[in-house]
Write an enzyme that holds these catalytic residues in place. Structure first.
Site, PDB file in Angstrom:
ATOM      1  N   TYR A  34       0.805  -1.218   0.000  1.00 53.12           N
ATOM      2  CA  TYR A  34       0.000   0.000   0.000  1.00 53.12           C
ATOM      3  C   TYR A  34       0.839   1.269   0.000  1.00 53.12           C
ATOM      4  O   TYR A  34       0.403   2.304  -0.516  1.00 53.12           O
ATOM      5  CB  TYR A  34      -0.961  -0.004   1.197  1.00 53.12           C
ATOM      6  N   LYS A 129      -7.347  -8.454   7.376  1.00 57.58           N
ATOM      7  CA  LYS A 129      -6.523  -9.494   6.764  1.00 57.58           C
ATOM      8  C   LYS A 129      -7.082 -10.839   7.244  1.00 57.58           C
ATOM      9  O   LYS A 129      -7.795 -10.909   8.246  1.00 57.58           O
ATOM     10  CB  LYS A 129      -5.053  -9.394   7.194  1.00 57.58           C
ATOM     11  N   ASP A 139      -7.870   1.898   8.536  1.00 57.22           N
ATOM     12  CA  ASP A 139      -6.874   1.836   7.466  1.00 57.22           C
ATOM     13  C   ASP A 139      -7.424   1.096   6.248  1.00 57.22           C
ATOM     14  O   ASP A 139      -7.202   1.480   5.097  1.00 57.22           O
ATOM     15  CB  ASP A 139      -5.613   1.083   7.914  1.00 57.22           C
ATOM     16  N   GLY A 212      -7.003   9.666   9.448  1.00 57.95           N
ATOM     17  CA  GLY A 212      -6.569  10.204   8.155  1.00 57.95           C
ATOM     18  C   GLY A 212      -6.843   9.250   7.008  1.00 57.95           C
ATOM     19  O   GLY A 212      -7.305   9.663   5.930  1.00 57.95           O
TER      20      GLY A 212
END
Length: 831
Positions: A34, A129, A139, A212
């Site tokens: 990523y 995952k 995320d 974020g």
């Protein structure tokens, strides 16, 4: 340096630092992940913003190095079901759209297969995952959702959009703390992890970069979602909550944000660069796209952007910039490289290494610079909040109510009192009267009956230039009188060029009114000769025009795009630039050098009762460009080009500025000669939405079309929500409706255009070769074109409809010569 210059510098220096180490076999640690995907996306976006292909080429080289000839991805294992590995797929899709190479399609399909098979929570949320069962992380929304939405857009997967929305809402439902106004880093459905709250399943802290990631996911997904999708409103609602939280926890002293957001000043906590860059990027992009109100968030963005440079950007002795104070990594579960348990505690989050120039910070920094540059370029254009997409005539009154003509104090400043005399040069008197009127707080600068000569007129805030009946202002045709150059837009590209004949820059409450005449004096002996196409030789303007377009593509700073003397780029007649509260009413406009009325990046514009006759080259009647809330009513257009042409910038320069035209109402107008009655394009790269046309009359042997859309794969742009009703059309020479995506460069480009939701009701025409001339290409979108209760007479040729989606005729009569028939719907054979 401008924000975009810092983006360029950071990209160049990071490429120098990294070299080929990010590519497959470029180093032992090179892998598909990523961080590489994020950096590549930032570089590609920078190329699109500036027109410089070097960064895009680097991004393409890195990502494509991992993809073999069969579309397999080196170092990637689908069986891991690691959602982090989806991120580089955004560049894979861009490469496929650009090249059509089958290996990119296969690689993208492999990543799409992972999402199809990704283990899920009981509610359908993706596990982060396989080795993190029943866990959703903030995320992961950035890692997977933008690719998923992009793939769904390209391949028309409506259910994919639904799934993306559901992922966003699920993590919001389980991780959001309404008291704090923030989202926890992660959520464990089973409540089994060491970090999970036994009651809620949420992790214990608000990690800056996690919020974020989520903020960036929201704005990037919205970029890919169709505006008509039912989930857009829900995503925007979540974005509003996220934005409120970001603003709430902005450090008041530095303007940036802490590693743990809600614990400023706690021992060990620190100001962190990647989260701060992500927040500035997400907020700025949301404001630029109209999802958040500028007036609320511009101060937050400005403080944050300044703070990033003050706190985190360092320049070395050789002038290279670096981004410091980046948390290297933070996760949950297992242990880190130092053997410390990743238990979600405050102690854990502050224990991870602090590094510089990590791609998780560099990528968002570049993206933040790009979006802040767009904010700078559009200052004042859209500062009153978002412009929602209209669904139909039910939105008409709401939009009309937003448009209010300015009112001026009842004070008159007659130019004869400042020394003007009929037959003489009134330039100085007009200038002095305008300055006095402005200084006194506004009023009317009055031109009495009689003929007066003048050079360019620059209006100031609060001034109404009023021409009494019988007044004529004759404008100079000497190009020297229109120097020095000013900031302007010429055929959709910003530059420094001759002053328009009447000009205003960043002024509020300005007007031109009265029953008098504005005479530009243009003819084939002066201005018009600069674009005389009667010979086979290039026109006088051709070299400079090409040079300007190339500058726009290359991202040359606007202040360096200097034209004027010797360039032969004609000025517009009336151009108001970044102005608010504009009125043009009653005047006659004759013999313009080029476009007649051209509001650029303006808001709240009323053009009423204007009579325009001007038949020179490029003599468009009215060209609202990247402007919002515009009313054009009771006007007469008899022009040498389009009667009304709505625009929003050309190619990369239009995308750089990135402001659509929106909320435009055209009613009770007469369109005579011209290439088109109402035209949208071709400089439409910033997009257009919410155009309403009603109660107009269009007819002339020299009028080509009634409603026309024109773009191509270099212009691009999304045009949506165009509604026409109660229009009477005499004769047009091509078609009632034209959608031309083969215009000029046609499909040769990376930005396929979109036109959707065009509804035409109760329209009559007496004669046209066709009702529709619709020419698209496979990558472009033409959809939801609807005719209802219309009559089209004298149709002599078959309709042309190529590469279009839904084209529906309901209650429509088409009357060809000698035969009558009715039509109800036309749908492409491959639909």
């Amino acid at each position: 340096m401008r924000p975009i210059d810092y983006a360029r510098a950071m990209a160049d220096f990071e490429i120098q630092r990294r070299g080929k180490t990010l590519a497959f076999e470029g180093s032992e640690r090179a892998r598909w992940d990523y961080t590489t995907g994020l950096f590549a996306y930032a570089l590609w976006t920078l190329s699109e913003a500036t027109g410089n292909p070097a960064w895009r080429d680097y991004a393409a080289e890195v990502v494509s190095s991992f993809i073999d000839e069969d579309g397999n991805i080196r170092t990637y294992r689908l069986s891991d079901y690691n959602i982090d590995m989806i991120t580089p797929g955004r560049i894979v899709l861009k490469l496929y759209e650009k090249t059509g190479d089958d290996r990119y399609l296969k690689a993208a399909q492999l990543l799409r297969r992972q999402l199809e098979e990704q283990p899920r929570t009981s509610e359908g949320g993706f596990w982060h995952k396989k080795r993190y069962p029943y866990q959703m992380w903030l995320d992961g929304l950035y890692m997977g959702a933008p690719f998923y939405a992009q793939y769904s857009r390209i391949f028309g997967e409506e259910k994919g959009f639904d799934d993306v929305v559901e992922q966003i809402l699920l993590i919001d439902r389980h991780a959001y703390d309404p008291d704090k106004g923030l989202h926890y880093h992660a959520w464990d459905e089973k409540r089994e992890q060491i970090w999970a709250n036994p009651e809620t399943g949420a992790s214990p802290h608000f990690w800056g970069r996690a919020e974020g990631w989520y903020a960036m996911a929201l704005v990037d997904v919205l970029e890919e979602m169709p505006g008509t999708h039912h989930g857009v409103e829900s995503i925007v609602e979540v974005l509003g909550r996220v934005a409120d939280g970001i603003a709430r926890y902005q450090d008041p002293d530095t303007g940036v944000w802490w590693q743990i957001l809600d614990q400023p000043g706690r021992a060990g906590n620190y100001l962190e660069a990647s989260a701060s860059s992500m927040f500035v990027y997400a907020l700025a992009k949301a404001v630029n796209e109209g999802y958040l109100p500028r007036v609320r968030y511009l101060p937050v963005i400005e403080r944050g952007f300044r703070g990033i440079f003050r706190e985190f950007v360092r320049r070395d002795d050789e002038g290279r910039i670096s981004l410091t104070q980046i948390c290297e990594v933070a996760g949950l579960g297992y242990t880190n490289r130092a053997g410390c348990p990743r238990d979600g505690s405050f102690a854990y989050y502050i224990s991870e290494p602090i590094v510089e120039n990590d791609l998780k910070g560099v990528g968002p920094f570049i993206l933040a610079c790009i979006e802040v540059e767009r904010l700078v370029e559009t200052a004042g254009a859209c500062d009153e909040g978002p412009v929602p997409v209209a669904v139909g005539w039910s939105d008409y009154e709401r939009i009309l109510s937003r448009i209010q003509a300015p009112v001026f104090p009842e004070r008159d400043y007659r130019i004869t009192e400042f020394g003007a005399r009929p037959g003489g040069d009134a330039s100085e008197a007009i200038r002095d009267a305008i300055e006095r009127c402005h200084a006194d707080g506004g009023g009317r600068v009055v031109v009495p009956a009689g003929e007066f000569h003048t050079g360019p007129i620059h209006l100031r805030g609060g001034v109404n230039l009023h021409l009494e009946k019988g007044a004529v202002l004759h404008f100079s045709t000497d190009p020297q009188d229109y120097l020095p150059v000013v900031v302007t837009r010429w055929e959709g590209v910003e530059c420094m060029n001759y002053s328009p004949l009447i000009y205003a820059y960043e002024q509020d409450d300005i007007a031109i009114t009265g029953a008098g005449t504005l005479d530009g004096g243009a003819n084939w002996g002066n201005w018009w000769s600069w674009n005389d196409k009667s010979s086979e030789r290039p026109t006088l303007q051709t070299p400079a025009r090409q040079r300007l377009i190339e500058m726009g593509e290359a991202g040359v700073p606007v202040e360096e795009r200097v034209f004027g003397e010797g360039s032969f780029l004609r000025p517009n007649f009336i151009q108001f630039y970044r102005c608010r509260n504009v009125l043009i009413e009653g005047v006659k406009i004759r013999r313009s050098p080029m476009w007649e009325i051209h509001p650029v990046l303006c808001r709240n514009v009323t053009i009423r009762g204007v009579d325009i006759v001007s038949h020179g080259p490029n003599n468009d009647g009215c060209d609202p460009e990247a402007s919002t809330d515009v009313l054009i009513e009771d006007c007469v257009f008899d022009t040498g080009d389009d009667c009304i042409a709505i625009k929003s910038g050309r190619n990369n320069d239009g995308r750089r500025v990135g402001v659509p035209s929106a909320n435009i109402i055209v009613r009770n107008c007469v369109m005579k000669d011209g290439h088109g009655g109402v035209v949208i394009g071709s400089e439409i790269s910033g997009g257009c939405r919410n155009v309403f046309v009603e109660n107009c009359t269009m007819s002339s042997p020299n009028l080509d079309r009634a409603l026309r859309f024109k773009s191509n794969a270099r212009r691009g742009g999304v045009v949506e929500g165009v509604f026409m009703r109660n229009v009477k059309i005499g004769h047009v020479t091509e078609a009632v409706l034209t959608i031309d995506f083969l215009y000029e460069e046609g499909p040769d480009g990376d930005h396929p255009p979109t036109v959707r939701r065009v509804h035409i009701d109760n329209v009559e025409s007496d004669g046209s070769p066709r009702v529709m001339w619709i020419a698209g290409f496979p990558e472009a979108t033409i959809d939801d074109i609807r005719f209802r209760n219309c009559i089209f007479r004298g149709v002599s040729l078959p309709e042309r409809i190529e590469h279009a989606g839904r084209v529906v005729l309901d209650g429509v009569q088409v009357v060809p010569a000698g035969k009558r028939r009715s039509a109800h719907s036309i749908t492409p054979a491959d639909e």
